[in-house]
Write a protein that holds these residues in place. Structure first.
Motif, short mmCIF file in Angstrom:
data_model
loop_
_atom_site.label_atom_id
_atom_site.label_comp_id
_atom_site.label_asym_id
_atom_site.label_seq_id
_atom_site.Cartn_x
_atom_site.Cartn_y
_atom_site.Cartn_z
N LEU A 40 0.83 -1.21 0.00
CA LEU A 40 0.00 0.00 0.00
C LEU A 40 0.86 1.26 0.00
N TRP A 41 1.89 1.28 0.85
CA TRP A 41 2.78 2.44 0.89
C TRP A 41 3.53 2.59 -0.42
N GLY A 42 3.98 1.49 -0.99
CA GLY A 42 4.68 1.55 -2.27
C GLY A 42 3.79 2.08 -3.38
N ALA A 43 2.55 1.60 -3.40
CA ALA A 43 1.60 2.07 -4.42
C ALA A 43 1.32 3.56 -4.25
N LEU A 44 1.15 3.99 -3.02
CA LEU A 44 0.87 5.40 -2.75
C LEU A 44 2.07 6.28 -3.14
N ILE A 45 3.25 5.90 -2.72
CA ILE A 45 4.45 6.68 -3.02
C ILE A 45 4.72 6.70 -4.53
N GLY A 46 4.59 5.54 -5.16
CA GLY A 46 4.81 5.47 -6.61
C GLY A 46 3.82 6.31 -7.39
N THR A 47 2.56 6.30 -6.96
CA THR A 47 1.54 7.09 -7.64
C THR A 47 1.79 8.58 -7.49
N VAL A 48 2.12 9.01 -6.29
CA VAL A 48 2.41 10.42 -6.06
C VAL A 48 3.63 10.85 -6.89
N LEU A 49 4.65 10.02 -6.92
CA LEU A 49 5.84 10.34 -7.71
C LEU A 49 5.53 10.38 -9.20
N PRO A 113 3.46 2.11 -10.68
CA PRO A 113 2.75 3.33 -11.06
C PRO A 113 3.54 4.22 -12.03
N LEU A 114 4.85 4.15 -12.00
CA LEU A 114 5.65 4.92 -12.95
C LEU A 114 5.52 4.35 -14.36
#
Length: 135
Positions: A40-49, A113-114
């Motif tokens: 979840l944290w990875g998905a959130l951070i990747g999406t924001v980036l 997400p990138l």
């Protein structure tokens, strides 16, 4: 249309596409039984980036186009694009490296997400109205 409005509208389209892809990705993780807090944290951070990267890329391209067109400085616009690309790539790498090494997020979930950006742009172009100007 004002270049700021174009940048905001296109970034909004990318953000909406990222949310849809994020939901699909998390659904697949859940179906496979791998949905954890790190994912979840990875998905959130990747999406924001990914969204921030697109936004800053669009702003940089707009500024470079203005510099090349208004000030007749094509080399300056090209240099601005190249330096913007390098800085954005370096910042993304450093943030993801720190998050993955720190155990905050899952590496794959933060990088996916990138990767979603290109298909989102392609699909958005497919649905663009034929009379609508490309940005």
């Amino acid at each position: 249309m004002d270049s700021r409005k174009i940048v905001y509208r296109e970034t909004g389209i990318i953000a909406l596409g990222q949310i849809i892809c994020l939901a699909l990705m998390l659904g697949i993780y859940a179906l496979l039984g791998y949905l954890t807090a790190k994912v979840l944290w990875g998905a959130l951070i990747g999406t924001v980036l990914a969204v921030a990267n697109f936004f800053f890329m669009a702003v940089g391209a707009s500024l470079a186009a203005d510099k090349a067109e208004l000030h007749q400085d094509v080399k300056g616009g090209t240099a601005l694009i190249k330096s913007s690309y390098f800085i954005r790539l370096l910042v993304i790498f450093l943030i993801l490296f720190a998050c993955v090494k720190g155990g905050i997020c899952d590496a794959l979930a933060s990088v996916l997400p990138l990767v979603f950006i290109r298909p989102i742009i392609t699909i958005a172009e497919f649905f663009r109205k034929s009379g609508e100007a490309k940005s």
